[in-house]
Structure formats: C-alpha cells, structure tokens
Write a protein that holds these residues in place. Structure first.
Motif, PDB file in Angstrom:
ATOM      1  N   LEU A  15       2.878   8.132  -9.298  1.00  0.00           N
ATOM      2  CA  LEU A  15       2.383   8.722  -8.052  1.00  0.00           C
ATOM      3  C   LEU A  15       1.165   7.954  -7.564  1.00  0.00           C
ATOM      4  N   CYS A  16       0.990   7.937  -6.249  1.00  0.00           N
ATOM      5  CA  CYS A  16      -0.208   7.322  -5.685  1.00  0.00           C
ATOM      6  C   CYS A  16      -1.425   8.092  -6.203  1.00  0.00           C
ATOM      7  N   GLY A  17      -2.419   7.351  -6.721  1.00  0.00           N
ATOM      8  CA  GLY A  17      -3.587   7.990  -7.311  1.00  0.00           C
ATOM      9  C   GLY A  17      -4.509   8.637  -6.298  1.00  0.00           C
ATOM     10  N   LYS A  18      -4.289   8.348  -5.033  1.00  0.00           N
ATOM     11  CA  LYS A  18      -5.178   8.891  -4.011  1.00  0.00           C
ATOM     12  C   LYS A  18      -4.598  10.140  -3.332  1.00  0.00           C
ATOM     13  N   CYS A  19      -3.293  10.118  -3.044  1.00  0.00           N
ATOM     14  CA  CYS A  19      -2.709  11.259  -2.316  1.00  0.00           C
ATOM     15  C   CYS A  19      -1.627  11.989  -3.098  1.00  0.00           C
ATOM     16  N   GLY A  20      -1.235  11.431  -4.252  1.00  0.00           N
ATOM     17  CA  GLY A  20      -0.205  12.104  -5.051  1.00  0.00           C
ATOM     18  C   GLY A  20       1.206  11.879  -4.557  1.00  0.00           C
ATOM     19  N   THR A  66       0.841  -1.197   0.000  1.00  0.00           N
ATOM     20  CA  THR A  66       0.000   0.000   0.000  1.00  0.00           C
ATOM     21  C   THR A  66       0.881   1.254   0.000  1.00  0.00           C
ATOM     22  N   CYS A  67       0.251   2.368  -0.289  1.00  0.00           N
ATOM     23  CA  CYS A  67       0.950   3.658  -0.226  1.00  0.00           C
ATOM     24  C   CYS A  67       1.275   3.936   1.246  1.00  0.00           C
ATOM     25  N   ALA A  68       2.531   4.263   1.530  1.00  0.00           N
ATOM     26  CA  ALA A  68       2.934   4.517   2.924  1.00  0.00           C
ATOM     27  C   ALA A  68       2.303   5.789   3.473  1.00  0.00           C
ATOM     28  N   ALA A  69       1.849   6.655   2.584  1.00  0.00           N
ATOM     29  CA  ALA A  69       1.280   7.935   3.045  1.00  0.00           C
ATOM     30  C   ALA A  69      -0.207   7.825   3.352  1.00  0.00           C
ATOM     31  N   CYS A  70      -0.972   7.091   2.513  1.00  0.00           N
ATOM     32  CA  CYS A  70      -2.432   7.110   2.688  1.00  0.00           C
ATOM     33  C   CYS A  70      -3.055   5.727   2.782  1.00  0.00           C
ATOM     34  N   GLY A  71      -2.273   4.659   2.596  1.00  0.00           N
ATOM     35  CA  GLY A  71      -2.799   3.309   2.759  1.00  0.00           C
ATOM     36  C   GLY A  71      -3.518   2.727   1.545  1.00  0.00           C
TER      37      GLY A  71
HETATM   38 ZN   LIG Z   1      -1.169   7.611  -1.216  1.00  0.00          ZN
END
Ligand SMILES: [Zn+2]
Length: 172
Positions: free
Chosen positions: A132-137, A83-88
């Motif tokens: 880039l993560c599609g949810k938080c960039g 998962t994205c470490a920033a937003c999961g």
């Molecule tokens: Zn993210």
C-alpha cells in the motif's frame, strides 16, 4: 402456523444472506477506514470517488486487480519515477523496473524504505503480502520474494495505481 413461521424464517435468512453478499464491499471499505489513521493523507471514500476514475477507485480503494497485460505501464520502460496515482507520493524509480512476464508492472525495490506499507492479505484463500502507498493507504498490488534480481523481490503493481513522471519532465 408453524409452516408460516418456518417460511418467514427461511425468507429472513435468505434476505440476510443476500444483504451480506451485497454489503461485503462496503464492509471491507469500513474496515479500511479504521486503519486509515496511520496515513497522512486521509480522505473519505466520497472524496476519493471524486478525485479518482472509477477504475482507479476500484483498484486503489477497493483492492481490485486490473486484468494482466492491460495496464499502460506494463511494458513501459522510460526513465523516470512512478508515483501513487491517488496522492502523488514517489514510490518507484524506473531503474528498479523489470519485465517479469507476469502481466503487471514489476519492480525489484521501492524508492525509499518505508514509502510502501506491507500487510498480510488472506483473500483468495492464501496468505500474500499486500503493498500500500505509505502516504494514503492506496492499494498498489502485492510483493513476492521470487524476484530475479539481487534484491530477490518482485513488487507486482497495478498500472492504475501509478502515475509516471518522465525524467525529462523533471529536468525542465
Ligand atoms: Zn498514495
């Protein structure tokens, strides 16, 4: 008098040049903020600093790159999801991970289309495709079309941009 003006001009130019150098990362952060509206998770840089480690902040928000062969997921081949470490947000499945010998975790596909955003990155004097993560960039790494599997893709990702959820954990 002319000489004094010249010296003044020179020192102003030097000062400006110095400012430009030190302000460069801030400037790029502002630019990123302006494009953040495309993402559903929007936090200020101050908020990200509070939730991410210093290293993670550098990679995810300042588009840094961890040193090759140092990331915790480079040689990690357990079953599960990344998962994205920033937003999961779930980004990669371990089934798509392969050893690329490039020093960073590599995947030949993402979990679902559109989960990862791509944009052209002209840094380092060449055109690469940034992912880039599609949810938080959050900056993940880059994607290349030299993958050895049938997708032909190589998502080259920083370990610090990822968190791993073991398949065993999700079954519990
Ligand atoms: Zn993210």
């Amino acid at each position: 008098m002319k000489r004094i003006i010249f010296i003044l001009k020179l020192s102003t130019a030097t000062l400006l040049a110095a400012c430009q150098n030190t302000e460069k990362p801030v400037h790029s952060t502002i630019q990123k903020n302006q494009t953040m509206s495309n993402f559903t998770v929007n936090k200020t840089e101050e908020e990200w600093k509070k939730t991410l480690s210093e290293e993670q902040y550098h990679i995810l928000r300042e588009k840094g790159t961890e040193r090759p062969n140092t990331g915790k997921y480079n040689m990690h081949f357990e079953k599960g999801k990344y998962t994205c470490a920033a937003c999961g947000y779930e980004l990669f499945d371990s089934d798509n991970k392969f050893e690329s010998h490039c020093g960073w975790p590599s995947f030949d596909n993402e979990i679902g289309n559109g989960r990862i955003k791509k944009q052209t990155d002209y840094s380092l004097g060449m055109a690469r495709t940034e992912i880039l993560c599609g949810k938080c960039g959050g900056h993940l790494g880059h994607i290349f079309d030299d993958g050895p599997t049938k997708t032909g893709l190589r998502y080259c990702v920083n370990s610090l941009s990822l968190e791993f959820k073991s398949a065993n954990d999700t079954l519990k």
